[in-house]
Design a protein around this motif. Structure first.
Motif, mmCIF file in Angstrom:
data_model
loop_
_atom_site.group_PDB
_atom_site.id
_atom_site.type_symbol
_atom_site.label_atom_id
_atom_site.label_comp_id
_atom_site.label_asym_id
_atom_site.label_seq_id
_atom_site.Cartn_x
_atom_site.Cartn_y
_atom_site.Cartn_z
ATOM 1 N N GLY A 8 0.859 -1.180 0.000
ATOM 2 C CA GLY A 8 0.000 0.000 0.000
ATOM 3 C C GLY A 8 0.890 1.223 0.000
ATOM 4 N N LEU A 9 0.599 2.176 -0.880
ATOM 5 C CA LEU A 9 1.431 3.371 -0.991
ATOM 6 C C LEU A 9 0.573 4.624 -1.033
ATOM 7 C CD1 LEU A 9 2.635 1.020 -3.152
ATOM 8 C CD2 LEU A 9 4.515 2.610 -3.045
ATOM 9 N N ILE A 10 1.062 5.646 -0.368
ATOM 10 C CA ILE A 10 0.436 6.967 -0.409
ATOM 11 C C ILE A 10 1.546 7.968 -0.679
ATOM 12 C CG2 ILE A 10 -0.614 8.803 0.972
ATOM 13 C CD1 ILE A 10 -2.289 6.764 2.345
ATOM 14 N N GLU A 11 1.264 8.914 -1.565
ATOM 15 C CA GLU A 11 2.223 9.981 -1.837
ATOM 16 C C GLU A 11 1.530 11.309 -1.567
ATOM 17 O OE1 GLU A 11 5.580 9.956 -4.878
ATOM 18 O OE2 GLU A 11 3.900 10.904 -5.912
ATOM 19 N N ASP A 23 0.770 7.261 10.271
ATOM 20 C CA ASP A 23 0.166 6.964 11.567
ATOM 21 C C ASP A 23 -1.219 6.368 11.398
ATOM 22 O OD1 ASP A 23 0.144 7.174 14.530
ATOM 23 O OD2 ASP A 23 -1.446 8.633 14.155
ATOM 24 N N ALA A 24 -2.025 6.996 10.562
ATOM 25 C CA ALA A 24 -3.388 6.491 10.326
ATOM 26 C C ALA A 24 -3.358 5.102 9.704
ATOM 27 C CB ALA A 24 -4.155 7.467 9.429
ATOM 28 N N MET A 25 -2.444 4.886 8.769
ATOM 29 C CA MET A 25 -2.352 3.589 8.099
ATOM 30 C C MET A 25 -2.023 2.484 9.090
ATOM 31 S SD MET A 25 -0.315 4.893 4.707
ATOM 32 C CE MET A 25 -0.354 3.412 3.690
ATOM 33 N N ALA A 29 -5.043 -0.744 10.407
ATOM 34 C CA ALA A 29 -5.004 -2.141 9.947
ATOM 35 C C ALA A 29 -3.696 -2.793 10.355
ATOM 36 C CB ALA A 29 -5.163 -2.184 8.425
ATOM 37 N N ASP A 30 -3.684 -4.102 10.256
ATOM 38 C CA ASP A 30 -2.491 -4.880 10.595
ATOM 39 C C ASP A 30 -1.521 -4.864 9.412
ATOM 40 O OD1 ASP A 30 -0.691 -6.547 11.851
ATOM 41 O OD2 ASP A 30 -1.794 -8.377 11.353
ATOM 42 N N VAL A 31 -0.809 -3.736 9.291
ATOM 43 C CA VAL A 31 0.186 -3.583 8.232
ATOM 44 C C VAL A 31 1.523 -3.236 8.870
ATOM 45 C CG1 VAL A 31 -1.424 -2.887 6.411
ATOM 46 C CG2 VAL A 31 -0.409 -1.144 7.887
ATOM 47 N N GLU A 32 2.568 -3.444 8.130
ATOM 48 C CA GLU A 32 3.912 -3.096 8.578
ATOM 49 C C GLU A 32 4.377 -1.896 7.773
ATOM 50 O OE1 GLU A 32 8.455 -4.881 8.433
ATOM 51 O OE2 GLU A 32 6.764 -6.215 8.077
ATOM 52 N N LEU A 33 4.849 -0.877 8.473
ATOM 53 C CA LEU A 33 5.412 0.283 7.796
ATOM 54 C C LEU A 33 6.769 -0.110 7.241
ATOM 55 C CD1 LEU A 33 5.293 3.315 7.106
ATOM 56 C CD2 LEU A 33 6.376 3.743 9.322
ATOM 57 N N VAL A 34 6.890 -0.095 5.931
ATOM 58 C CA VAL A 34 8.142 -0.463 5.285
ATOM 59 C C VAL A 34 9.105 0.707 5.330
ATOM 60 C CG1 VAL A 34 9.226 -1.135 3.110
ATOM 61 C CG2 VAL A 34 7.027 -2.106 3.753
ATOM 62 N N THR A 57 -7.520 -1.157 3.608
ATOM 63 C CA THR A 57 -8.016 -0.414 4.760
ATOM 64 C C THR A 57 -7.027 0.657 5.184
ATOM 65 O OG1 THR A 57 -9.291 -2.320 5.529
ATOM 66 C CG2 THR A 57 -8.776 -0.624 7.166
ATOM 67 N N ALA A 58 -5.749 0.306 5.220
ATOM 68 C CA ALA A 58 -4.712 1.246 5.630
ATOM 69 C C ALA A 58 -4.619 2.432 4.672
ATOM 70 C CB ALA A 58 -3.362 0.534 5.728
ATOM 71 N N VAL A 59 -4.629 2.161 3.381
ATOM 72 C CA VAL A 59 -4.528 3.239 2.399
ATOM 73 C C VAL A 59 -5.759 4.142 2.482
ATOM 74 C CG1 VAL A 59 -4.507 3.757 -0.071
ATOM 75 C CG2 VAL A 59 -2.919 2.081 0.863
ATOM 76 N N GLU A 60 -6.937 3.563 2.618
ATOM 77 C CA GLU A 60 -8.153 4.375 2.754
ATOM 78 C C GLU A 60 -8.064 5.274 3.986
ATOM 79 O OE1 GLU A 60 -11.347 1.541 2.810
ATOM 80 O OE2 GLU A 60 -11.135 1.069 0.678
ATOM 81 N N ALA A 61 -7.561 4.737 5.087
ATOM 82 C CA ALA A 61 -7.425 5.531 6.317
ATOM 83 C C ALA A 61 -6.380 6.631 6.150
ATOM 84 C CB ALA A 61 -7.049 4.621 7.486
ATOM 85 N N GLY A 62 -5.282 6.322 5.493
ATOM 86 C CA GLY A 62 -4.249 7.321 5.261
ATOM 87 C C GLY A 62 -4.738 8.444 4.366
ATOM 88 N N VAL A 63 -5.464 8.094 3.316
ATOM 89 C CA VAL A 63 -6.034 9.094 2.406
ATOM 90 C C VAL A 63 -7.011 9.986 3.171
ATOM 91 C CG1 VAL A 63 -7.611 9.383 0.446
ATOM 92 C CG2 VAL A 63 -5.688 7.786 0.290
ATOM 93 N N ALA A 64 -7.888 9.394 3.963
ATOM 94 C CA ALA A 64 -8.877 10.164 4.729
ATOM 95 C C ALA A 64 -8.189 11.098 5.723
ATOM 96 C CB ALA A 64 -9.834 9.217 5.451
ATOM 97 N N ALA A 65 -7.126 10.613 6.356
ATOM 98 C CA ALA A 65 -6.416 11.437 7.337
ATOM 99 C C ALA A 65 -5.784 12.662 6.688
ATOM 100 C CB ALA A 65 -5.344 10.604 8.042
ATOM 101 N N VAL A 66 -5.164 12.487 5.540
ATOM 102 C CA VAL A 66 -4.542 13.617 4.841
ATOM 103 C C VAL A 66 -5.613 14.585 4.356
ATOM 104 C CG1 VAL A 66 -3.193 14.304 2.826
ATOM 105 C CG2 VAL A 66 -2.467 12.348 4.191
ATOM 106 N N GLU A 67 -6.676 14.055 3.784
ATOM 107 C CA GLU A 67 -7.735 14.923 3.262
ATOM 108 C C GLU A 67 -8.446 15.686 4.371
ATOM 109 O OE1 GLU A 67 -10.051 12.232 0.863
ATOM 110 O OE2 GLU A 67 -8.781 12.587 -0.900
#
Length: 106
Positions: A8-11, A23-25, A29-34, A57-67
């Motif tokens: 999952g990537l967010i820019e 942080d939101a990502m 969800a149960d993801v590992e920050l690479v 789920t993580a990407v959706e949460a990260g997008v929502a947090a930034v927006e």
């Protein structure tokens, strides 16, 4: 990367937004920050890995947090299910180590 099914990537533009997204990502969800990468001119990519559902789920949460942030500037986001094994060469370049874990081990 073989044990993970997705990336999952967010820019976004700016470190503050990238940290909020990361942080939101990780909380959503149960993801590992690479890791992350300052791509160019302030654009920063954040990379997580985990199973497909968790990455979505993580990407959706990260997008929502930034927006949700004032002035939030999301450039792009993507989930790559079952990435080709050669992508591990690229992802490895951006992997970060945990300096706190290294300090605690001493």
């Amino acid at each position: 990367m073989s044990r993970y099914e997705a990336l999952g990537l967010i820019e976004t533009f700016g470190l503050v937004f990238a940290l909020e997204a990361a942080d939101a990502m990780c909380k959503a969800a149960d993801v590992e920050l690479v890791g992350y990468e300052n791509v160019a001119s302030g654009y920063i990519s954040v990379i997580v890995q985990g199973d497909v559902g968790a990455c979505k789920t993580a990407v959706e949460a990260g997008v929502a947090a930034v927006e949700a942030m004032e002035g939030g500037n999301l450039y792009s986001s993507i989930v790559i299910p079952r990435p080709h094994q050669d992508l591990a060469k690229i992802v490895k370049r951006y992997a970060i180590t945990n300096p706190l874990a290294e300090t605690e081990a001493e």
